[in-house]
Design a protein around this motif. Structure first.
Motif, PDB file in Angstrom:
ATOM      1  N   ARG A   1       0.850  -1.195   0.000  1.00  0.00           N
ATOM      2  CA  ARG A   1       0.000   0.000   0.000  1.00  0.00           C
ATOM      3  C   ARG A   1       0.881   1.240   0.000  1.00  0.00           C
ATOM      4  O   ARG A   1       2.047   1.194   0.406  1.00  0.00           O
ATOM      5  N   VAL A   2       0.275   2.342  -0.453  1.00  0.00           N
ATOM      6  CA  VAL A   2       0.972   3.619  -0.430  1.00  0.00           C
ATOM      7  C   VAL A   2       0.836   4.211   0.976  1.00  0.00           C
ATOM      8  O   VAL A   2      -0.263   4.306   1.518  1.00  0.00           O
ATOM      9  N   ILE A   3       1.964   4.621   1.555  1.00  0.00           N
ATOM     10  CA  ILE A   3       1.901   5.215   2.891  1.00  0.00           C
ATOM     11  C   ILE A   3       2.291   6.686   2.888  1.00  0.00           C
ATOM     12  O   ILE A   3       2.023   7.407   3.845  1.00  0.00           O
ATOM     13  N   ALA A   4       2.913   7.154   1.790  1.00  0.00           N
ATOM     14  CA  ALA A   4       3.280   8.571   1.727  1.00  0.00           C
ATOM     15  C   ALA A   4       3.621   8.946   0.304  1.00  0.00           C
ATOM     16  O   ALA A   4       4.107   8.122  -0.476  1.00  0.00           O
ATOM     17  N   ARG A   5       3.352  10.213  -0.042  1.00  0.00           N
ATOM     18  CA  ARG A   5       3.739  10.770  -1.328  1.00  0.00           C
ATOM     19  C   ARG A   5       4.515  12.050  -1.052  1.00  0.00           C
ATOM     20  O   ARG A   5       4.020  12.951  -0.393  1.00  0.00           O
ATOM     21  N   GLY A   6       5.724  12.108  -1.560  1.00  0.00           N
ATOM     22  CA  GLY A   6       6.564  13.271  -1.340  1.00  0.00           C
ATOM     23  C   GLY A   6       6.872  13.985  -2.635  1.00  0.00           C
ATOM     24  O   GLY A   6       6.333  13.676  -3.705  1.00  0.00           O
TER      25      GLY A   6
END
Length: 726
Positions: A87-92
């Protein structure tokens, strides 16, 4: 960045690395043709090419020459290297972070994959971050396990090289400030947590790495309360001699997050920053975890306004937000956030040491130690001896204070004690010791009270006293005296007819000086807000005559208002909520007396209300029957709000003058004034009137009801006398 420019950058880059290094500068001058931003992009790629990380495989830089897309596919469910993305946990700004499962060893990790940003410099920063993290090994910095390149063939059939690196997964991660607030950590625990962050940042500085983007979101705390510093994407790497090996920032571009940037980071003309910029950023983080709010409020401000604010101003001092931060903590944060780097802590270690000194109760570097501060720190280190010394000191002080208080209390006047029948009053101390006795003679009556006089009128506490002999003697005057000298009044009323007595009818040929005046019924209230202190309200009565006047004076004896009345005034009450002086008494028909001789009692019982006005001209409140030329124009009548009379024969002849009574509770509380009429043999009844003089309720005793039934009487009737036309 469009595809054509990207291709142009990559072409120059390939040519530059293909020629000998001594020819490279001339090639770049020709190819870039003075385009500074183009030259900066190519230089960054060359720098990345020259510092290939051993952790990266040989294909990691291949993507530098491939076209970039603006979109980035969601790789959830795919496998990258040895990692299954869950799963995606962060987008920077540069990449997307996934929670992933590593095959061997079996564990949860975080995998950061580069975004398709269309900028070769972004690739360089991504690879630089992996290289930086590989150099760091600290329990409070997220570890890197592996770096590599994933070849993705899922997009339109083209194979793409996506750099990634796998690092430590932080379970139940919360930003530092959120963790502190949600857990409601005490100040000491917040400081201990912050010290661990300082240790991690100092470790990076020792390895020649300046983070440049320290903020609460880049300091995560796991479920066990362990902080981890992350996101070294814009970090600067220094050689051992302190020179920067990281590419220079493009002019005018701010590296970092504005509210946490140091002034030199946003100064486009500044030289290379050093570790003191991280000291400033840590100061902003410490401010926020202590105060619960950011150091700089940027809501509603443009980027330029925010940059100007950081360059030219300091945040609100911590001591102004919470008194707990006065002293050391305020000084530590202020030193860390000095706009001038030379006045800051010169290292993160110095900041950390000052916090540790504060927790240990030792003098801190940021705050020079005064004698008082030194004494308080000594007491903190020697609690047993301090407690014993304090106990002895306090006990001694208590003994001294007690002895002084007893001596003071035995001599200092405190209040008047007045007998139930008001025949005698004693001025007593706080311990009840009598100092002076007033009254005590046959038929004497004493009124006395102590009031505070405002400084404008002389200050101090004074006594207001009336001692009457019971025969309406003109000696019964109001005396205002100092508590230390009751025999010599500061001022007093006089028995002579007041000079303010209004004009009399021509048929009233009684000499104005034949009757004297005595004073009764004193009370104090704040009648006129514009006048200093409270005012004195009292009644002056004509001895043997019908003229009464309700007077309001200040505490220096100056008359502020008078309301003249033909007939007795038995009591007066200040209705503060309505701004009314309510009076009860009797009405005497002077014109009948003058024309037909003495008119014996009983006289009608009256209740009326006056709205006082300071220094207003006076006149008769009840003057009907007099010749028209003697009627007041607007002098006194304008102050009369309403006037009611109880003139039914049986009611008047059988009941004594009225007194005020407390209004009933419930809905009527504070909305009416109560008046009680009593008879020794006929019982009592109460009337309740609103602020307009309207009868809203009446009650009676059993004896009164029995007498009403025997006499076949209905309820008493109040007759309205409106004031003359104005």
């Amino acid at each position: 960045m469009d595809a054509a420019r990207h291709k142009h950058i990559c072409g120059i880059f390939e040519q530059a690395i293909a020629v000998p290094e001594e020819q490279r500068a001339a090639l770049l001058e020709r190819s870039c043709a003075g385009d500074a931003s183009l030259r900066a992009e190519v230089d960054s790629l060359i720098a990345a090419h020259q510092r290939t990380n051993p952790l990266l495989d040989a294909g990691a830089l291949a993507l530098l020459t491939e076209p970039f897309e603006d979109e980035h596919p969601d790789l959830t469910g795919q496998r990258i290297g040895h990692y299954d993305l869950m799963r995606v946990i962060a987008r920077g700004g540069m990449g997307i972070v996934y929670e992933a499962m590593q095959e061997q060893p079996r564990r949860t990790v975080a995998v950061k994959v580069l975004r398709r940003l269309g900028s070769p410099s972004a690739v360089h920063r991504f690879l630089e971050e992996a290289q930086i993290l590989a150099r760091l090994s600290h329990p409070h910095i997220a570890h890197v396990y592996e770096a590599g390149t994933h070849i993705d063939g899922s997009s339109r059939g083209d194979k793409e090289h996506l750099p990634f690196f796998a690092m430590e997964y932080i379970s139940a991660a919360r930003p530092l400030t959120e963790f502190a607030i949600e857990r409601r950590l005490p100040i000491r625990d917040r400081l201990l947590l912050f010290i661990k962050v300082c240790e991690a940042v100092q470790h990076g500085h020792q390895k020649g790495i300046i983070h440049r983007d320290l903020k609460p979101a880049n300091i995560l705390v796991d479920a066990d309360g362990v902080p981890k510093v992350i996101d070294f994407g814009v970090a600067r790497v220094l050689d051992l001699d302190g020179e920067s090996r990281t590419r220079h920032t493009v002019a005018g571009r701010v590296v970092g997050t504005l509210p946490y940037c140091s002034p030199e980071q946003i100064d486009e003309n500044a030289g290379d920053i050093d570790s003191r910029s991280d000291v400033y950023a840590l100061g902003t983080v410490l401010y926020e975890i202590l105060a619960g709010v950011p150091a700089f409020k940027i809501e509603g401000r443009s980027t330029w306004q925010t940059m100007t604010m950081i360059r030219n101003s300091s945040p609100q001092p911590l001591r102004d937000l919470d008194s707990r931060f006065r002293g050391d903590l305020d000084a530590i944060v202020s030193r860390a956030m000095e706009r001038n780097p030379d006045r800051r802590y010169q290292s993160v270690e110095s900041l950390q040491r000052d916090i540790e000194r504060h927790l240990a109760g030792e003098p801190i570097e940021a705050r020079p130690q005064s004698r008082w501060i030194g004494a308080t720190r000594w007491m903190g280190k020697h609690p047993v001896l301090t407690t014993a010394s304090a106990a002895v000191t306090v006990a001694g002080m208590i003994i001294v204070i007690t002895l002084v208080a007893i001596a003071y209390g035995l001599r200092q006047p405190a209040r008047f004690w007045i007998a139930d029948d008001r025949s005698v009053a004693n001025l007593v101390t706080v311990f009840g010791r009598p100092l002076v006795t007033l009254g005590g003679e046959t038929n004497s009556r004493v009124e006395a009270r102590i009031v505070d006089r405002p400084p404008e009128l002389g200050g101090g506490r004074i006594a207001l006293i009336i001692v009457s002999s019971g025969d309406h003697s003109t000696d019964n005057q109001l005396w205002a005296c100092s508590l230390s000298d009751l025999a010599n009044p500061l001022w007093h009323t006089r028995p002579e007819t007041p000079a303010t007595l209004p004009r009399k009818p021509t048929e009233w040929d009684v000499d104005r000086n034949e009757f004297g005046y005595y004073t009764t019924d004193i009370q104090t209230a704040d009648v006129f807000r514009e006048s200093p202190g409270e005012e004195i309200i009292f009644i002056r009565k004509q001895r043997g005559g019908a003229i009464n006047v309700v007077t309001v004076s200040d505490l220096s004896g100056s008359t502020l208002f008078e309301a003249w009345h033909i007939g007795n005034v038995n009591a007066v009450k200040w209705w503060s909520d309505e701004g009314l002086l309510v009076c009860i008494g009797e009405r005497q028909w002077l014109w009948e007396v003058q024309r037909h001789g003495y008119l014996p009692p009983p006289y009608p019982k009256v209740i009326y209300a006056v709205r006082p006005e300071p220094h207003a001209a006076t006149g008769w409140l009840n003057e009907e029957g007099w010749e028209p030329e003697l009627r007041s124009t607007a002098d006194a009548v304008r102050h009369l709000d309403w006037y009611r009379a109880l003139d039914a024969g049986e009611w008047v002849s059988n009941y004594d003058p009225a007194r005020f009574t407390a209004p009933p509770g419930g809905e009527l509380a504070g909305k009416c004034v109560g008046v009680t009429f009593e008879s020794p043999s006929k019982g009592a009844f109460d009337l309740y009137l609103d602020s307009h003089g309207e009868l809203i309720r009446w009650d009676w005793s059993d004896a009164c009801k029995k007498w009403m039934d025997e006499m076949n009487l209905g309820p008493p009737v109040l007759t309205e006398w409106p004031p003359p036309a104005r």
